[in-house]
Design a protein around this motif. Structure first.
Motif, PDB file in Angstrom:
ATOM      1  N   PHE A  83       0.794  -1.233   0.000  1.00  0.00           N
ATOM      2  CA  PHE A  83       0.000   0.000   0.000  1.00  0.00           C
ATOM      3  C   PHE A  83       0.826   1.281   0.000  1.00  0.00           C
ATOM      4  O   PHE A  83       0.260   2.377  -0.037  1.00  0.00           O
ATOM      5  CB  PHE A  83      -0.955   0.016   1.193  1.00  0.00           C
ATOM      6  CG  PHE A  83      -2.082  -0.960   1.072  1.00  0.00           C
ATOM      7  CD1 PHE A  83      -3.041  -0.816   0.085  1.00  0.00           C
ATOM      8  CD2 PHE A  83      -2.185  -2.036   1.944  1.00  0.00           C
ATOM      9  CE1 PHE A  83      -4.098  -1.711  -0.031  1.00  0.00           C
ATOM     10  CE2 PHE A  83      -3.230  -2.940   1.836  1.00  0.00           C
ATOM     11  CZ  PHE A  83      -4.189  -2.783   0.846  1.00  0.00           C
ATOM     12  N   GLY A  84       2.166   1.207   0.056  1.00  0.00           N
ATOM     13  CA  GLY A  84       2.971   2.418  -0.035  1.00  0.00           C
ATOM     14  C   GLY A  84       2.642   3.180  -1.310  1.00  0.00           C
ATOM     15  O   GLY A  84       2.443   2.594  -2.368  1.00  0.00           O
ATOM     16  N   GLY A  85       2.610   4.517  -1.216  1.00  0.00           N
ATOM     17  CA  GLY A  85       2.256   5.324  -2.385  1.00  0.00           C
ATOM     18  C   GLY A  85       0.793   5.248  -2.761  1.00  0.00           C
ATOM     19  O   GLY A  85       0.408   5.593  -3.887  1.00  0.00           O
ATOM     20  N   HIS A  86      -0.053   4.830  -1.823  1.00  0.00           N
ATOM     21  CA  HIS A  86      -1.492   4.715  -2.092  1.00  0.00           C
ATOM     22  C   HIS A  86      -2.012   6.011  -2.716  1.00  0.00           C
ATOM     23  O   HIS A  86      -1.718   7.106  -2.220  1.00  0.00           O
ATOM     24  CB  HIS A  86      -2.232   4.422  -0.785  1.00  0.00           C
ATOM     25  CG  HIS A  86      -3.655   4.054  -0.976  1.00  0.00           C
ATOM     26  ND1 HIS A  86      -4.629   4.981  -1.272  1.00  0.00           N
ATOM     27  CD2 HIS A  86      -4.292   2.843  -0.933  1.00  0.00           C
ATOM     28  CE1 HIS A  86      -5.799   4.371  -1.388  1.00  0.00           C
ATOM     29  NE2 HIS A  86      -5.607   3.070  -1.178  1.00  0.00           N
ATOM     30  N   PRO A  87      -2.773   5.924  -3.801  1.00  0.00           N
ATOM     31  CA  PRO A  87      -3.131   7.140  -4.545  1.00  0.00           C
ATOM     32  C   PRO A  87      -3.922   8.160  -3.739  1.00  0.00           C
ATOM     33  O   PRO A  87      -3.724   9.374  -3.921  1.00  0.00           O
ATOM     34  CB  PRO A  87      -3.941   6.608  -5.739  1.00  0.00           C
ATOM     35  CG  PRO A  87      -4.352   5.222  -5.355  1.00  0.00           C
ATOM     36  CD  PRO A  87      -3.276   4.701  -4.466  1.00  0.00           C
ATOM     37  N   VAL A  88      -4.790   7.715  -2.848  1.00  0.00           N
ATOM     38  CA  VAL A  88      -5.567   8.680  -2.057  1.00  0.00           C
ATOM     39  C   VAL A  88      -4.665   9.389  -1.052  1.00  0.00           C
ATOM     40  O   VAL A  88      -4.744  10.610  -0.863  1.00  0.00           O
ATOM     41  CB  VAL A  88      -6.740   7.975  -1.344  1.00  0.00           C
ATOM     42  CG1 VAL A  88      -7.470   8.952  -0.430  1.00  0.00           C
ATOM     43  CG2 VAL A  88      -7.714   7.395  -2.366  1.00  0.00           C
ATOM     44  N   ILE A  89      -3.779   8.624  -0.428  1.00  0.00           N
ATOM     45  CA  ILE A  89      -2.854   9.219   0.543  1.00  0.00           C
ATOM     46  C   ILE A  89      -1.859  10.131  -0.161  1.00  0.00           C
ATOM     47  O   ILE A  89      -1.549  11.230   0.320  1.00  0.00           O
ATOM     48  CB  ILE A  89      -2.155   8.114   1.349  1.00  0.00           C
ATOM     49  CG1 ILE A  89      -3.187   7.375   2.215  1.00  0.00           C
ATOM     50  CG2 ILE A  89      -1.035   8.695   2.210  1.00  0.00           C
ATOM     51  CD1 ILE A  89      -2.689   6.118   2.869  1.00  0.00           C
ATOM     52  N   ALA A  90      -1.353   9.702  -1.312  1.00  0.00           N
ATOM     53  CA  ALA A  90      -0.427  10.542  -2.068  1.00  0.00           C
ATOM     54  C   ALA A  90      -1.096  11.842  -2.508  1.00  0.00           C
ATOM     55  O   ALA A  90      -0.468  12.909  -2.512  1.00  0.00           O
ATOM     56  CB  ALA A  90       0.102   9.778  -3.280  1.00  0.00           C
ATOM     57  N   ALA A  91      -2.380  11.770  -2.875  1.00  0.00           N
ATOM     58  CA  ALA A  91      -3.118  12.982  -3.257  1.00  0.00           C
ATOM     59  C   ALA A  91      -3.231  13.943  -2.081  1.00  0.00           C
ATOM     60  O   ALA A  91      -3.066  15.162  -2.230  1.00  0.00           O
ATOM     61  CB  ALA A  91      -4.508  12.608  -3.785  1.00  0.00           C
ATOM     62  N   SER A  92      -3.506  13.397  -0.900  1.00  0.00           N
ATOM     63  CA  SER A  92      -3.569  14.218   0.312  1.00  0.00           C
ATOM     64  C   SER A  92      -2.219  14.850   0.607  1.00  0.00           C
ATOM     65  O   SER A  92      -2.120  16.048   0.915  1.00  0.00           O
ATOM     66  CB  SER A  92      -4.011  13.345   1.498  1.00  0.00           C
ATOM     67  OG  SER A  92      -3.992  14.083   2.703  1.00  0.00           O
ATOM     68  N   ALA A  93      -1.151  14.051   0.490  1.00  0.00           N
ATOM     69  CA  ALA A  93       0.197  14.552   0.768  1.00  0.00           C
ATOM     70  C   ALA A  93       0.601  15.623  -0.242  1.00  0.00           C
ATOM     71  O   ALA A  93       1.216  16.634   0.122  1.00  0.00           O
ATOM     72  CB  ALA A  93       1.190  13.390   0.748  1.00  0.00           C
ATOM     73  N   LEU A  94       0.263  15.413  -1.506  1.00  0.00           N
ATOM     74  CA  LEU A  94       0.602  16.379  -2.547  1.00  0.00           C
ATOM     75  C   LEU A  94      -0.077  17.723  -2.282  1.00  0.00           C
ATOM     76  O   LEU A  94       0.557  18.788  -2.368  1.00  0.00           O
ATOM     77  CB  LEU A  94       0.206  15.832  -3.917  1.00  0.00           C
ATOM     78  CG  LEU A  94       0.454  16.743  -5.121  1.00  0.00           C
ATOM     79  CD1 LEU A  94       1.938  17.055  -5.276  1.00  0.00           C
ATOM     80  CD2 LEU A  94      -0.105  16.106  -6.403  1.00  0.00           C
ATOM     81  N   ALA A  95      -1.350  17.687  -1.940  1.00  0.00           N
ATOM     82  CA  ALA A  95      -2.076  18.927  -1.642  1.00  0.00           C
ATOM     83  C   ALA A  95      -1.471  19.625  -0.421  1.00  0.00           C
ATOM     84  O   ALA A  95      -1.331  20.859  -0.398  1.00  0.00           O
ATOM     85  CB  ALA A  95      -3.553  18.623  -1.402  1.00  0.00           C
TER      86      ALA A  95
END
Length: 396
Positions: free
Chosen positions: A278-290
């Motif tokens: 699950f590393g780099g999970h797209p929802v978490i990455a989207a949150s981190a990017l924002a």
């Protein structure tokens, strides 16, 4: 709900605070009786933009409508993770350019330790007394607090401990050393900053003997100290940078970053040198990017230093010995453990959230959202001073 909490959810201490949460927004958390609590902790530094930040929640909801988990880490090109790692690289000094995303800070520590061993072919790890890097077996092996780990031995072999800020200990860094792992600012120990060019001296020793320097920025990173990463204050660039907590904007994340050449050794001999589902999970990455866009694109980092000054001006009291830390990574040190416990518990009663540190019993954590207003700081500090006055008057 409370009885179910204690019956079905495993606890980490005998006496959790057990506040039942309804919702949270901005600098406030609300319980199920709709009582508001001003948050001076930010999920233990994990919510740098406060709660329910519109740009973060928008990014999460947008990604939810596109796709969730589709493949184990690193096989498919997923835009949120690629953009996140690129933005990190664009805001880091050379040679830090390639990032491995994980599910938590402690998992990133594990990956960093493996990378150091694999790259150097050495086994010895040097860590600091009173260090905290997480609670999995590898991370616990470099925890410099025997009381917390003695029940779980044996741990990793070949780990030596030095005293943070003691340059005389640096002779222990030799050609047997794979890596030195340090928190840029020691967290659990009481927010101890490096002094007298300490990190520069460690960097030079590592360079001399070919050891790698790992800096743990899980707490001080992501703008909390007034720079994106704490090491930027101390003229020291690590070989491997570890981050987590605040990077996720309230979602679970960790990451370790190194040069492309160094990070690429995990690809082969053996293949799959470090893997995660699950590393780099797209929802978490989207949150981190924002979150990262908001922090790097605005004034929150410079404001963190201004807000530090306000905290230090307002938190003056006979029961406060000192205030340690930098930016919005601050620790009040009171005159006794008893006073610290009373202040944290009484503050919650009065609608202010404070919290402990791991190894320093006199310390009180102040790590609010970077978005906290001066008015909210003033309000919370007034509650702290009011309680300390009550404690002081009771004892005199």
């Amino acid at each position: 709900m409370k009885s179910d909490f204690f019956r079905y959810q495993a606890q980490t201490t005998p006496h959790p605070l057990a506040m039942e949460i309804s919702h949270a927004i901005g600098s406030y958390i609300y319980d199920t009786k709709n009582k508001a609590y001003l948050d001076f902790v930010a999920g233990v530094s994990a919510c740098p933009l406060g709660h329910n930040h519109p740009k973060v929640t928008h990014a999460i909801k947008k990604q939810l409508d596109a796709y969730l988990h589709v493949m184990v880490y690193g096989e498919y090109i997923q835009k949120p993770a690629v953009e996140l790692t690129k933005l990190l690289a664009n805001n880091l000094p050379d040679p830090l350019e390639k990032t491995y995303l994980t599910n938590s800070g402690t998992e990133a520590i594990e990956g960093a330790l493996k990378l150091a061993k694999r790259a150097t072919g050495r086994s010895e790890i040097i860590a600091a007394h009173n260090a905290y890097h997480g609670n999995t077996m590898g991370a616990m092996s470099v925890m410099g607090f025997e009381e917390r780990k003695q029940a779980f031995r044996p741990l990793l072999p070949d780990v030596q401990f030095i005293t943070f800020n003691d340059a005389s200990n640096l002779e222990y860094i030799t050609t047997n050393t794979a890596c030195v792992i340090l928190e840029t600012i020691q967290g659990g120990a009481g927010f101890i900053e490096p002094q007298n060019a300490y990190l520069e001296k460690v960097r030079n020793c590592c360079d001399t003997v070919g050891a790698l320097l790992i800096l743990d920025e899980i707490q001080p990173g992501i703008g909390r100290t007034g720079k994106l990463f704490g090491f930027e204050h101390y003229n020291c660039i690590p070989d491997i940078l570890v981050t987590g907590k605040g990077l996720g904007g309230g979602m679970p994340i960790g990451a370790f970053t190194a040069s492309g050449k160094l990070m690429d050794v995990l690809q082969d001999k053996p293949k799959l040198g470090h893997i995660t589902t699950f590393g780099g999970h797209p929802v978490i990455a989207a949150s981190a990017l924002a979150t990262l866009k908001e922090i790097t694109g605005g004034h929150l980092m410079s404001e963190a230093l201004e807000k530090e000054t306000l905290f230090r001006q307002l938190l003056v009291h006979p029961l406060i010995k000192e205030i340690r830390g930098k930016g919005l990574m601050l620790a009040i040190i009171t005159t006794s453990e008893k006073i610290t416990n009373a202040l944290i518990l009484k503050s919650q009663e009065k609608g202010l959230i404070l919290f402990w540190l791991l190894f320093e019993p006199k310390a009180i954590r102040i790590t609010p959202p970077l978005t906290i207003s001066n008015e909210e700081i003033t309000k919370g500090c007034a509650i702290i001073i009011e309680i300390l006055d009550e404690i002081h008057n009771q004892n005199h």
